[in-house]
Enzyme design. Structure first.
Site, mmCIF file in Angstrom:
data_model
loop_
_atom_site.group_PDB
_atom_site.id
_atom_site.type_symbol
_atom_site.label_atom_id
_atom_site.label_comp_id
_atom_site.label_asym_id
_atom_site.label_seq_id
_atom_site.Cartn_x
_atom_site.Cartn_y
_atom_site.Cartn_z
ATOM 1 N N HIS A 1 0.850 -1.195 0.000
ATOM 2 C CA HIS A 1 0.000 0.000 0.000
ATOM 3 C C HIS A 1 0.887 1.246 0.000
ATOM 4 O O HIS A 1 2.036 1.192 0.467
ATOM 5 C CB HIS A 1 -0.894 -0.030 1.242
ATOM 6 N N ASN B 1 1.255 3.676 1.899
ATOM 7 C CA ASN B 1 1.855 4.108 3.161
ATOM 8 C C ASN B 1 2.907 3.137 3.694
ATOM 9 O O ASN B 1 3.499 3.370 4.749
ATOM 10 C CB ASN B 1 0.781 4.354 4.229
ATOM 11 N N LYS B 2 3.172 2.044 2.954
ATOM 12 C CA LYS B 2 4.160 1.067 3.412
ATOM 13 C C LYS B 2 5.568 1.500 3.017
ATOM 14 O O LYS B 2 5.770 2.360 2.168
ATOM 15 C CB LYS B 2 3.853 -0.314 2.820
ATOM 16 N N ASN B 3 6.567 0.867 3.639
ATOM 17 C CA ASN B 3 7.970 1.230 3.364
ATOM 18 C C ASN B 3 8.342 1.007 1.911
ATOM 19 O O ASN B 3 9.172 1.717 1.350
ATOM 20 C CB ASN B 3 8.898 0.402 4.256
#
Length: 384
Positions: free
Chosen positions: A184, A186-188
């Site tokens: 997603h 917002n993931k790293n």
């Protein structure tokens, strides 16, 4: 720059380089934009990262959890032990396969499922454990798999936030049972939307492939069969190309996040927020990838609630914040299934007081200072 109106600082922002952008352009021009060679390359790189284990890419981390449960043999009526301190998808997928979510409270220090309570929740109907590695911090995997082996349970690791995390020097995804990652925004590491399942063998890999696309198996140019009920969960080549570009930078991303997290912890060692009793995450720089930096607000010592605190951060200081996560069992969907306030007090308190501060690779040390100063000023002004 007018310091009265600094640029807005979001709590997250993906970093996508020009090479990746150009790579996406090339994919679009190639004419092959759905699942194809980029997806295959993405899976191969993820497999190599996970020690050669089979990997299948999907269009979301929710799909990976659901399919992971199905591959693990979870059936209607089975029980799956998990945590109430997560994004609601973690337990929703248990309901999707007809199983029963069994929540276990969290360890207030790590904010992850309390493994000391898991054995008490096991019944003859228990089929699997689904731990969540909140903010990228793994649970004690030695203890987790000791329990799983003792009771012959499957484990589906909700490692949505943990790509780049480790346990005793081994990468999350390299060891264990079924592992689910999310990509997603917002993931790293992002693929815009997407996820991946790390599996145990080729049988599970083939099952994942079939579940991903309607249960279809093709033979030759014109042969086709469908022998299980699948869905439409494939990852596009456009998304896979973004993921490939991100994977190439993951080590740098993780290192930068750790540096920023260290700065946060050092800055919060003193100040009004610390004096009032702000809660800080475990300072684990060996295992965590520092997906998020979450504080807990000492609301009993503040004259404002969390919503007002967030509003001041946004409107006065132009800083974005988030809430990760309200306790799942208090949502209407779960109250209707018999869950109620007071059942899991640590998860409830965490859900009521947690606040996610900005943490992303394009931040500077000055940004960290700016965030901490704002938190301190609000605490100083509204502290009891």
């Amino acid at each position: 720059m007018n310091q009265e109106h600094p640029p807005f600082l979001p709590f997250v922002r993906p970093e996508i380089d020009e090479e990746t952008i150009q790579g996406v352009v090339d994919v679009l021009r190639s004419g092959w934009i759905t699942t194809g060679p980029q997806n295959e390359a993405f899976e191969k790189q993820l497999s190599a990262y996970c020690g050669g284990r089979p990997v299948r890419a999907f269009n979301s981390g929710t799909a990976t959890l659901e399919i992971g449960l199905r591959i693990a043999g979870v059936r209607p009526g089975d029980e799956v032990i998990t945590t109430p301190a997560s994004w609601v998808a973690t337990s929703n997928v248990i309901l999707e396969v007809g199983a029963v979510p069994v929540f276990v409270d969290i360890d207030p220090r790590t904010r992850n499922i309390d493994l000391n309570l898991v054995e008490q929740a096991i019944t003859p109907r228990t089929k699997a454990i689904m731990p969540v590695y909140l903010a990228g911090l793994p649970v004690d995997m030695d203890r987790l798999y000791e329990i799983a082996r003792a009771y012959k349970l499957r484990v589906i690791e909700d490692a949505a936030q943990a790509l780049g995390s480790t346990w005793h020097g081994e990468r999350i995804g390299k060891l264990g049972d079924i592992v689910s990652f999310s990509f997603h925004p917002n993931k790293n590491v992002t693929s815009i939307e997407g996820g991946a399942l790390v599996l145990n063998d080729e049988r599970e890999s083939e099952l994942a492939r079939k579940y991903r696309l309607q249960g279809i198996t093709r033979t030759g140019l014109d042969g086709m069969d469908c022998d299980l009920l699948g869905g439409k969960y494939n990852l596009t080549d456009v998304a896979a190309r973004v993921g490939l570009g991100q994977l190439a930078q993951m080590e740098r991303f993780t290192a930068k996040r750790k540096t920023l997290a260290q700065s946060y912890l050092a800055r919060f060692e003193q100040g009004a927020a610390r004096e009032l009793g702000i809660g800080l995450p475990v300072a684990d720089f060996a295992n965590s990838n520092w997906h998020m930096f979450q504080i807990t607000l000492p609301l009993e010592r503040l004259t404002i609630d969390r919503a007002r605190f967030m509003q001041i951060m946004q409107e006065k200081y132009r800083i974005g914040t988030g809430v990760h996560y309200p306790a799942i069992h208090l949502f209407t969907l779960y109250r209707a299934r018999g869950f109620a306030a007071g059942m899991f007090p640590h998860a409830e308190r965490f859900g009521e007081t947690t606040l996610t501060l900005p943490l992303f690779t394009q931040m500077s040390e000055g940004d960290v200072t700016r965030v901490c100063d704002a938190v301190d000023e609000i605490c100083a002004e509204h502290g009891k």
